[in-house]
Design an enzyme around this catalytic site. Structure first.
Site, PDB file in Angstrom:
ATOM      1  N   GLY A  61      51.644  48.416  38.478  1.00 10.58           N
ATOM      2  CA  GLY A  61      51.591  49.510  37.529  1.00 10.58           C
ATOM      3  C   GLY A  61      50.152  49.937  37.294  1.00 10.58           C
ATOM      4  O   GLY A  61      49.819  51.117  37.364  1.00 10.58           O
ATOM      5  N   GLU A  74      43.478  45.893  35.234  1.00  4.34           N
ATOM      6  CA  GLU A  74      42.516  45.927  34.131  1.00  4.34           C
ATOM      7  C   GLU A  74      41.083  45.626  34.537  1.00  4.34           C
ATOM      8  O   GLU A  74      40.304  45.161  33.690  1.00  4.34           O
ATOM      9  CB  GLU A  74      42.953  44.924  33.069  1.00  4.34           C
ATOM     10  N   ASN A  75      40.659  45.900  35.777  1.00  2.70           N
ATOM     11  CA  ASN A  75      39.282  45.607  36.193  1.00  2.70           C
ATOM     12  C   ASN A  75      38.290  46.009  35.112  1.00  2.70           C
ATOM     13  O   ASN A  75      38.406  47.071  34.520  1.00  2.70           O
ATOM     14  CB  ASN A  75      38.953  46.391  37.456  1.00  2.70           C
ATOM     15  N   GLU A  90      46.277  47.789  29.565  1.00  3.04           N
ATOM     16  CA  GLU A  90      45.111  47.510  30.410  1.00  3.04           C
ATOM     17  C   GLU A  90      43.832  47.520  29.575  1.00  3.04           C
ATOM     18  O   GLU A  90      42.945  46.701  29.782  1.00  3.04           O
ATOM     19  CB  GLU A  90      45.013  48.525  31.559  1.00  3.04           C
ATOM     20  N   GLU A 139      48.717  37.709  30.114  1.00  2.00           N
ATOM     21  CA  GLU A 139      49.781  38.716  30.219  1.00  2.00           C
ATOM     22  C   GLU A 139      50.742  38.703  29.026  1.00  2.00           C
ATOM     23  O   GLU A 139      51.015  39.740  28.431  1.00  2.00           O
ATOM     24  CB  GLU A 139      50.538  38.556  31.537  1.00  2.00           C
TER      25      GLU A 139
HETATM   26 ZN   LIG Z   1      48.462  42.824  32.264  1.00  2.00          ZN
END
Ligand SMILES: [Zn+2]
Length: 881
Positions: free
Chosen positions: A268, A271-272, A305, A327
């Site tokens: 989806g 989150e860098n 994110e 998560e």
């Molecule tokens: Zn995540």
């Protein structure tokens, strides 16, 4: 690779890295097929590691160019290099630099892991272990480094060059055709959070000042010509940044924050640090090309994110077993954000629907695993509803058990104590044990034990003593590898509903924690409430206070009273779901129970008639949830064994038709009341009106096909937004005939240039519950809108078909054969998408014998295919085990 040959990685085998990488200087010259990567690593021995150990760096399909230690070429006898590994036999026991040259081909990377180029954009995906496809590295989350990245590319092909952190330099490369940017990220991070993007992209920009006074340049990058669809994502970003400041005290910590939408993406979003990369499906929105559901998903995922910046990035995971640490916690945070931005009860109902459909089914089948798995062969197969959704439920229970104050103090302590580290579940729980003064040892079992617990409840009223006694017992069925289960800590939020509403809860039971919560932490217990003058109806698990199945033998009449009178909106909704679910389970098991179904329809329609007339117009989003029956997959899971999908479908359709017939006039009136002529707005209230109106349309289409088809066609023509057009299409798919085929064709013409909208068109057709659907899906694979190399297209058409209960589970097994063949074909190019698709077989064991044999045969065929990826081999092996 055969899965048996793959080593099993175990949590108990964790040990710290022998080496650390303090700094990473990357110099990357982007080229479609020959990208040069030079990595300069500032290394030292880890004091916590083993002295004198060799240095073993991870690789994946890499070939080594030059290798230098402190600037000098290393003699070939001092190291060995394979595509999977670079080993320095005896590195110096001091600080040193290692310079590694590699060359990679981003265009050939169809796995979409590491650095790839598709749709003319260079981009990366490094979680969980994609960085090792870019350079040899200690690719594990507990090795955290400060990155400086120089990117270089042709100006025309990639005018935009982005990486993590702040931009520190940019300019032209002599010769004039190429240019460069340099990015520095001061926050140490693991390699899985590295990212780069290069391409011709449009953007929208906005300045943001954090609560602690930092000026941040926000930007959302999209394909050229689509900047007009980036506004909603930017709006969501600003709102979630403010929310995280207010609710969790978290401020953003860089001078820029970039979001980039790409069209070929396995997940989806990612989150860098400072450079979130998104599947464009979760960024692009305008009323013509996104539904209300899309707007809500974008809001949730942008927030998710962004929230990772603290829960995931500033504090990361020690190892991948701790995945739920980032998560589950971040899903909880995004759920809370959406609940605050929209309707809390409606959000909760929607989340519980998702939990039951995706996670409960996982917990009930061969792929069941704990929120923190203890072993894996392929970590990519553990980005699951259990880790995400059940992981979020665990946080929600923790908050309920220790209270809002201790929860917030525990989060503050976690941020303060673990900032800049790679943490564990134990580190996290210790903070809450400290701020609440509670022993959380038994609570921690939620992370270790798989399976969905069942609470069996019963109550009895003693009129003479004026008491009400509630008996509660918990069990958890065995799951793979866990035959014996221990009791978990279950917060049971409850009320006792009397004729005048909630009765006061008076009890001396030590299990009563106050504020309407009983804590069930033993196999069983009884709680007696005093001063109960009348027989109450128990309203248990208010707000779905624990992720469990509840067995409570209430008469339909009592459930209908709860629907009318419960002060907890979730349980009002649940009461009608329970009435419907019981009838559907009975009729799904035994088709002769059809008469009971008609009686149930009468009860439900009776309750819904008044509700729709009086209350629904005031809270349409809630009413839309009330009107929607439990899903067919949920009924199948409740039946649990000898499942006949056709019988479930017939029962579901039968009940819907009956309700639709009985409510007919109400539904038409309701549609008129809600039919405002206002221009489209994606806000929650407007979305709720459309949701209810379209639920009504679906019931009309089932119960009065001609009228439904007429309404659907008219709605498609007059609608000013995709939500209503798509709902018209979905309603029409329930009504076979020429009108349906006409509307399907019109839809495709209308949206010919919109791949994301055509995804919905593909899925709507894949979900048609008719025998012709398999041939339709096969034909659609030849449609120009479909491509087997794009994950969104595959998920829509093939994933949609695999979610079609009756057609995937065709009695002749052709549905299984079709999906299995695609899994095998897809595995050669994109193993992650292939293994996800194979997960569709996870409920095969509960099928009736005929289908079971056919499904097993196709699973075995996949498992025996030569040269399977580790991803697919692992799922096949575990699903068959
Ligand atoms: Zn995540």
């Amino acid at each position: 690779m055969r899965s048996e040959d793959t080593p099993l990685i175990r949590l108990e085998d964790y040990r710290p890295s022998d080496w650390l990488i303090d700094t990473v200087d990357l110099d990357i010259a982007l080229h479609p097929t020959k990208t040069r990567v030079r990595a300069l690593l500032g290394m030292r021995p880890n004091p916590a590691g083993q002295p004198g150990a060799p240095l073993v760096l991870d690789g994946d399909e890499l070939s080594l160019g030059a290798l230098r230690l402190d600037g000098l070429l290393i003699d070939e006898s001092a190291y060995s290099a394979t595509p999977q590994k670079l080993t320095l036999h005896a590195p110096p026991a001091r600080r040193f630099t290692l310079m590694i040259d590699t060359e990679i081909d981003p265009s050939a990377n169809t796995k979409l892991m590491g650095l790839y180029r598709s749709s003319r954009v260079y981009c990366t995906q490094c979680e969980a272990d994609g960085f090792r496809r870019i350079s040899y590295f200690l690719d594990r989350p507990d090795v955290m480094s400060v990155y400086t990245v120089r990117l270089e590319a042709a100006k025309l092909a990639a005018p935009v060059l982005l990486s993590n952190g702040n931009l520190v330099a940019a300019g032209e490369v002599p010769g004039g055709e190429r240019h460069f940017t340099v990015w520095h990220d001061p926050h140490p991070k693991p390699a899985y959070l590295f990212a780069l993007v290069g391409g011709a992209l449009d953007h929208v920009r906005q300045n943001y000042v954090t609560a602690d006074g930092r000026s941040v340049e926000l930007a959302v990058y999209v394909e050229p010509g689509k900047a007009g669809r980036a506004g909603w994502a930017m709006d969501c970003l600003v709102r979630c940044m403010r929310w995280d400041e207010r609710v969790f005290g978290r401020n953003y910590d860089l001078d820029v924050f970039n979001v980039v939408a790409v069209s070929d993406f396995n997940m989806g979003a990612m989150e860098n640090k400072g450079l979130n990369i998104f599947n464009d499906k979760y960024v692009l929105a305008d009323p013509q090309t996104a539904t209300d559901g899309d707007y809500a998903s974008i809001e949730a995922i942008i927030a998710h994110e962004y929230f990772h910046n603290w829960t995931g990035n500033r504090i990361t995971c020690r190892d991948w077993f701790q995945l739920c640490l980032k998560e589950g916690l971040t899903v909880f945070r995004d759920q809370e954000f959406s609940a605050d931005e929209r309707s809390r009860p409606v959000k909760r109902i929607a989340d519980v629907r998702t939990l039951r459909t995706t996670q409960f089914s996982e917990d009930a089948g061969p792929l069941a695993h704990p929120v923190r798995p203890r072993a894996y062969k392929e970590i990519n197969n553990f980005y699951t509803p259990t880790v995400y959704e059940k992981g979020a439920e665990v946080i929600r229970m923790l908050k309920l058990l220790i209270g809002d104050g201790a929860f917030r103090a525990g989060m503050d302590l976690y941020f303060q104590r673990c900032d800049g580290t790679a943490a564990t579940i134990e580190d996290f729980l210790a903070c809450f044990a400290e701020t609440s003064g509670r022993d959380l040892a038994q609570f921690a079992l939620w992370y270790e034990q798989s399976g969905t617990p069942t609470i069996v409840a019963s109550g009895r009223h003693d009129a003479a003593a004026r008491t009400y006694t509630l008996d509660l017992a918990q069990t958890t069925a065995p799951t793979p590898g866990q035959p014996d289960k221990r009791p978990v800590v279950l917060p049971v939020a409850l009320g006792l509903v009397g004729t005048g509403g909630d009765l006061p809860l008076r009890t001396a039971s030590p299990a009563y924690a106050g504020d309407g919560v009983i804590v069930l932490d033993q196999p069983s217990l009884s709680v007696t409430f005093s001063d109960v003058a009348e027989p109450p109806i128990p309203s248990l698990l208010r707000g779905f206070s624990a992720p469990v199945r509840l067995e409570l033998d209430l008469a339909d009449g009592d459930l209908l009273r709860l629907f009318a009178a419960d002060s907890d909106p979730f349980n009002r909704w649940q009461a009608l779901q329970t009435v419907a679910s019981r009838a559907l389970v009975a009729a799904g098991r035994d088709a002769t129970k059809h008469n009971a179904l008609v009686a149930t329809a009468g009860e439900l329609a009776g309750a819904l008639g008044d509700f729709l007339r009086v209350q629904a117009p005031a809270d349409p989003a809630f009413a839309a949830q009330v009107l929607r029956l439990p899903g067919q997959a949920d009924i199948a899971r409740e039946i649990g064994a000898h499942v006949d999908p056709d019988a479930i479908h017939a029962a579901h359709r039968g009940l819907s038709v009956e309700i639709g017939l009985q409510l007919g006039a109400h539904l038409l009136v309701l549609r008129d009341i809600l039919n405002t002529q206002a221009r489209y707005s994606p806000d929650a209230a407007s979305a709720g009106r459309r949701a209810l109106r379209n639920e009504a349309l679906g019931l009309i289409a089932l119960s009065a096909p001609d009228a439904g088809a007429g309404l659907a066609a008219a709605q498609f023509s007059s609608a000013d937004n995709l939500t209503d057009r798509l709902a018209a299409l979905a309603a029409m798919t329930l009504v076979p005939g020429d009108a349906r085929e006409d509307l399907i064709a019109r839809f495709a013409q209308t949206y010919a240039a919109e791949p994301l909208v055509l995804d919905k068109w593909l899925m709507a057709q894949a979900l048609i519950p008719e025998a012709g659907t398999l041939d339709r899906v096969k034909a659609l694979m030849q449609h120009p809108a479909f491509s087997l190399t794009n994950p969104n297209r595959v998920r829509s058409l093939i994933g949609g078909f695999a979610a079609n209960l009756t057609q995937f589970n065709r009695a002749d097994g052709e549905g299984y054969a079709f999906v299995a063949d695609i899994v095998i074909a897809l595995d050669r190019t994109n193993p992650q998408v292939a293994s996800r698709l194979l997960g569709s077989f996870k409920s095969w064991r509960m099928l009736e014998p005929g289908r079971k044999v056919l499904a097993e045969a196709k699973l075995a065929m996949v498992a025996q295919t030569p040269n399977l990826s580790r991803d697919v081999a692992d799922i096949a092996e575990r699903t068959l085990a």
